[in-house]
Design an enzyme around this catalytic site. Structure first.
Site, PDB file in Angstrom:
ATOM      1  N   ASP A 172      -2.801 -10.681   9.233  1.00 35.13           N
ATOM      2  CA  ASP A 172      -1.680 -10.053   9.307  1.00 35.13           C
ATOM      3  C   ASP A 172      -1.354  -9.797  10.316  1.00 35.13           C
ATOM      4  O   ASP A 172      -0.272  -9.169  11.390  1.00 35.13           O
ATOM      5  CB  ASP A 172      -3.349  -8.331   9.801  1.00 35.13           C
ATOM      6  CG  ASP A 172      -3.034  -7.748   8.204  1.00 35.13           C
ATOM      7  OD1 ASP A 172      -2.540  -8.286   7.889  1.00 35.13           O
ATOM      8  OD2 ASP A 172      -3.976  -6.278   8.677  1.00 35.13           O
TER       9      ASP A 172
ATOM     10  N   TRP B  13      -4.595  -8.836  -3.923  1.00 38.66           N
ATOM     11  CA  TRP B  13      -5.853  -7.531  -3.704  1.00 38.66           C
ATOM     12  C   TRP B  13      -6.339  -7.668  -2.612  1.00 38.66           C
ATOM     13  O   TRP B  13      -6.899  -8.339  -1.575  1.00 38.66           O
ATOM     14  CB  TRP B  13      -6.557  -8.722  -4.949  1.00 38.66           C
ATOM     15  CG  TRP B  13      -7.788  -8.263  -5.196  1.00 38.66           C
ATOM     16  CD1 TRP B  13      -9.160  -7.997  -4.684  1.00 38.66           C
ATOM     17  CD2 TRP B  13      -8.233  -8.163  -6.596  1.00 38.66           C
ATOM     18  NE1 TRP B  13     -10.064  -7.340  -4.957  1.00 38.66           N
ATOM     19  CE2 TRP B  13      -9.825  -7.036  -6.482  1.00 38.66           C
ATOM     20  CE3 TRP B  13      -7.986  -7.820  -8.287  1.00 38.66           C
ATOM     21  CZ2 TRP B  13     -11.047  -7.601  -7.366  1.00 38.66           C
ATOM     22  CZ3 TRP B  13      -8.792  -7.056  -8.418  1.00 38.66           C
ATOM     23  CH2 TRP B  13     -10.367  -7.038  -8.268  1.00 38.66           C
ATOM     24  N   ASP B  14      -6.439  -6.677  -1.564  1.00 36.05           N
ATOM     25  CA  ASP B  14      -7.015  -6.422  -0.751  1.00 36.05           C
ATOM     26  C   ASP B  14      -8.064  -5.733  -0.583  1.00 36.05           C
ATOM     27  O   ASP B  14      -8.788  -5.167  -1.323  1.00 36.05           O
ATOM     28  CB  ASP B  14      -5.779  -5.358  -0.499  1.00 36.05           C
ATOM     29  CG  ASP B  14      -5.632  -5.586   1.069  1.00 36.05           C
ATOM     30  OD1 ASP B  14      -6.357  -5.720   1.769  1.00 36.05           O
ATOM     31  OD2 ASP B  14      -4.938  -5.113   1.910  1.00 36.05           O
TER      32      ASP B  14
ATOM     33  N   ASP C 121       0.488  -1.430  -0.142  1.00 32.68           N
ATOM     34  CA  ASP C 121      -0.308   0.020  -0.087  1.00 32.68           C
ATOM     35  C   ASP C 121       0.933   1.318   0.412  1.00 32.68           C
ATOM     36  O   ASP C 121       1.760   0.941   0.726  1.00 32.68           O
ATOM     37  CB  ASP C 121      -0.709  -0.055   1.292  1.00 32.68           C
ATOM     38  CG  ASP C 121      -1.885   1.038   0.888  1.00 32.68           C
ATOM     39  OD1 ASP C 121      -2.078   1.596   0.179  1.00 32.68           O
ATOM     40  OD2 ASP C 121      -2.884   1.029   1.959  1.00 32.68           O
TER      41      ASP C 121
HETATM   42  C1  DGJ Z   1      -4.570  -4.497   5.063  1.00 30.44           C
HETATM   43  C2  DGJ Z   1      -3.667  -6.148   4.888  1.00 30.44           C
HETATM   44  O1  DGJ Z   1      -3.915  -7.077   5.454  1.00 30.44           O
HETATM   45  C3  DGJ Z   1      -1.451  -5.797   5.020  1.00 30.44           C
HETATM   46  O2  DGJ Z   1      -1.164  -6.909   4.653  1.00 30.44           O
HETATM   47  C4  DGJ Z   1      -1.493  -4.909   3.690  1.00 30.44           C
HETATM   48  O3  DGJ Z   1      -1.519  -4.951   2.725  1.00 30.44           O
HETATM   49  C5  DGJ Z   1      -2.312  -3.610   5.045  1.00 30.44           C
HETATM   50  N1  DGJ Z   1      -3.656  -4.461   4.450  1.00 30.44           N
HETATM   51  C6  DGJ Z   1      -2.542  -2.430   3.784  1.00 30.44           C
HETATM   52  O4  DGJ Z   1      -2.764  -1.317   4.142  1.00 30.44           O
END
Ligand code: DGJ
Length: 730
Positions: free
Chosen positions: A549, A478-479, A368
């Site tokens: 995360d 792809w988040d 990001d």
């Molecule tokens: C949430 C994801 O799980 C993280 O690994 C990271 O990509 C952040 N978003 C970035 O905003």
């Protein structure tokens, strides 16, 4: 592996490798569940299990007690409004506002193959695979509704795949208020219910509880399958372990709102249903239109949870994941998120790439913060143009430099979102999901795009595809970082607003379908604030999903145990990160972090430029292990040997080659405890008659000894220490 219909007894028999599923037609009308369990040679005598000879009898014999029949009959697909007061799968409102529905048996079809479900992820037969499908066609002539109950089996999978197609066969519109995908009615066996529950950074913890009278549910109305609950439910006989006990499981091939529910009735029967959550759902069916529910995978195991897990793993590898990476070694990647967060530029990334290459890492993923003016999480989503202040010369220049360092390149997107502070939102505020006149709820300072609108889907697709067309990009993360509120679409007419949540997911599926079609060699990894959309639906598009995360090695034990309960290890995004861990602040040995991450797709999430030479050497060693064990982790059979969640001291899992030639065992001593002692680990899935050498030693063990006696994992000093043992047949 076949589907047959026995005309004399009115019974359909579906056989998989080791299970049978029996459906009977009672009174020529009512489609009922007879049996799901160990494979039967024939269905002789099975019809009696529908209890149609017992009071209250079938309606043709005892019309005056039809309601009592409806409230006890083991329906294959329960419906609302006709006297079955248990949980229904289907509720339909007519144009006049009435709500009762009773589709009864009309005909059936058995055919080879498995139909594709338009717009939806679904299990499939590869070329040369044998599959067979049963369609039971039911009709409610009163309202003009056809329900096609669909069941498929594969030659090599021990699962039954169910879905339902609903067709408006009348002349007036119908409104589906609830359209679940599957139902099973079982006699009570003092079941325990198993679900996966959690939160952000604590996804998919195994949770068991007894099934008592009333309803127990797992569900999501968050717009995604969610961190909190999982589209999975299993009913188990009491005390079911990894190897013993009966398990009836349902798993939903869908990524949006879901309901999984079991209910113990007044007569001790237990019903389990699964499908799209009826809250925030209504679907208008015009005359002639149809609605396809997503699939439910049903698995029965008579050998505990372990067999269920391996059945699902094999099914998903064999019949759900399409990516060309399924059977390929994935590149060892380094992701800059925990290394830099938003604070990076080309120089920093190239520095990371340089050190990464030396350590044996193969791909750099830029997370990001590379677009618009996004230097924090409060802007620019939707403006997918490269921030040239951070990355002068744009992506082509950056990718060129990274490739010159010898790494391939991957990139992060969050395509489904828009920031209020973005050009996209300023230009198209109506593209965000919101209700006119109501201040929309922000989450992470962002709104969700209305993917029920084709023009929004097109914009999002072109934004992502243009970036991918602009440089040599091998991987996309792809988040999706927020859940739904204020469900309103500026485009849908009032009577179709209830379709938004499902149409949104169809939009996500369309986007990813287009992506993997235009970029067939792309390695796609799904992600949703960690593991908030880790479900079989997403696996149809991406062979791996970011698990959580939370990269702390100890927290990951529980998360990965719950995830591996259902998913092949090759799907679980797992990385080694820095210490103290950014989420929980814990320090764990570098080796343990590596051993735990080797349980999934392997990579790093740290600033390698800040590591000591010694730590960089450790990375090289870990990557050697990855290359040595990858084929096993990716293709092998998974066995859970011990669970830290249960014993509160240590964790252990094994992956054995399908041909029993080798096995890799990971042991984590979470707590040393007073009076430390070695642990006896009983392995599984080996050849009883073979001998195995423990790699790196001269020690040789009999397969029987390893499985029934066990191997000792010696006690080590300290908490959070781990070891990996590799046994190879001699
Ligand atoms: C949430 C994801 O799980 C993280 O690994 C990271 O990509 C952040 N978003 C970035 O905003």
């Amino acid at each position: 592996m076949s589907i047959t219909f026995d005309k004399d007894s009115n019974i359909f028999q579906l056989n998989t490798k080791t299970t049978s599923y029996l459906i009977g037609i009672a009174d020529g009308k009512y489609v009922g569940h007879i049996y799901y369990g160990k494979k039967l040679n024939n269905c002789q005598g099975g019809y009696a299990l529908l209890r149609t000879e017992e009071k209250p009898f079938v309606p043709s014999q005892n019309e005056r007690e039809k309601a009592a029949f409806a409230d006890t009959f083991p329906y294959e697909y329960s419906t609302h409004g006709i006297g079955d007061y248990r949980e229904s799968c289907l509720s339909v409102r007519t144009a006049q506002g009435y709500r009762a529905c009773e589709p009864v048996f009309k005909s059936y079809r058995i055919f080879d193959g498995k139909p594709h479900l338009p717009g939806l992820p679904a299990t499939f037969a590869r070329d040369g695979d044998w599959a067979q499908t049963l369609e039971i066609i039911c009709e409610d002539a009163c309202i003009g509704l056809q329900a096609i109950l669909r069941y498929s089996v594969f030659a090599d999978a021990d699962a039954i795949i169910r879905s339902v197609e609903l067709i408006n066969s009348g002349t007036e519109p119908l409104y589906l208020e609830k359209a679940l995908s599957a139902c099973i009615d079982l006699d009570d066996e003092s079941f325990e219910m198993l679900t996966l529950t959690g939160s952000w950074a604590r996804e998919r913890h195994m949770t068991r509880c007894p099934v008592t009278f009333g309803k127990h549910a797992a569900s999501s109305i968050r717009g995604c399958s969610s961190h909190q609950e999982h589209p999975f439910m299993a009913l188990m006989t009491p005390g079911t372990t990894q190897d013993m006990g009966e398990v009836y499981a349902m798993h939903f091939v869908y990524s949006g709102n879901f309901l999984a529910l079991c209910q113990k009735s007044q007569y001790d029967s237990v019903r389990m249903v699964m499908g799209i959550h009826p809250e925030d759902f209504e679907w208008k069916l015009e005359s002639g239109e149809s609605f396809q529910t997503p699939e439910v995978v049903c698995v029965y195991s008579d050998q505990g949870l372990g067999k269920m897990s391996r059945t699902l793993h094999d099914l998903y590898r064999g019949h759900l994941i399409r990516s060309p990476y399924l059977h390929k070694k994935r590149p060892v990647l380094i992701n800059n998120w925990e290394a830099t967060y938003f604070d990076f530029n080309t120089d920093k990334l190239v520095e990371i790439a340089k050190d990464a290459k030396e350590a044996g890492i193969e791909m750099l993923v830029m997370d990001d913060g590379w677009f618009g003016h996004r230097n924090l999480d409060n802007s620019s989503l939707g403006d997918w143009t490269v921030n040239e202040e951070k990355l002068p010369g744009g992506l082509p220049a950056l990718v060129k430099q990274v490739k010159e360092e010898g790494l391939s390149f991957g990139i992060w997107f969050e395509p489904e979102m828009v920031s209020p502070d973005s050009d996209l939102y300023r230009e198209h505020p109506d593209w965000a999901i919101q209700i006119p006149g109501r201040t929309p709820t922000q989450s992470r300072a962002q709104y969700v795009l209305d993917l029920s609108r084709p023009e929004v889907v097109d914009y999002v697709y072109e934004s992502v595809a243009n970036i991918l067309r602009s440089a040599d990009i091998s991987y996309v993360k792809w988040d999706m970082n927020r859940q739904f509120t204020d469900l309103g679409s500026a485009k849908l007419p009032p009577e179709r607003q209830g379709e938004l949540a499902h149409r949104y997911i169809l939009g996500v599926y369309e986007l990813q379908e287009r992506l993997v079609t235009e970029f067939p060699d792309l390695l796609l990894e799904n992600c949703a604030s960690g593991g908030g959309r880790f479900d079989p639906g997403m696996l149809y598009y991406s062979p791996q999903i970011w698990c959580s995360d939370d990269t702390d090695a100890v927290e990951r034990l529980a998360i990965q145990e719950g995830t591996a309960l259902l998913y092949p290890l090759s799907c679980m995004g797992a990385h080694v990160s820095d210490c103290p861990n950014h989420i929980v602040g814990r320090n764990t040995p570098f080796e343990t972090r590596g051993h735990v991450a080797l349980d999934g797709t392997f990579g790093y999430e740290l600033d390698i430029t800040k590591l000591t030479a010694e730590e960089k050497e450790k990375i090289k060693k870990q990557i050697e292990l990855y290359h040595r064990y990858d084929h096993l982790v990716r293709e092998g059979a998974y066995y859970r040997i011990a669970s830290w969640q249960e014993n509160h001291l240590y964790d252990c899992w094994e992956v054995a080659a399908k041909d029993q030639s080798e096995a890799v065992v990971t042991y984590v001593q979470v707590l040393a405890g007073a009076g430390m002692r070695s642990r006896k680990l009983r392995l599984r899935g080996l050849d009883e008659g073979a001998l195995y050498r423990l790699e790196g030693t001269e020690k040789v063990y009999g397969g029987q000894m390893l499985m029934y006696g066990g191997v000792l994992a010696e006690a080590q000093e300290g908490d959070y220490v781990s070891r990996v043992m590799h046994f190879v047949r001699v």
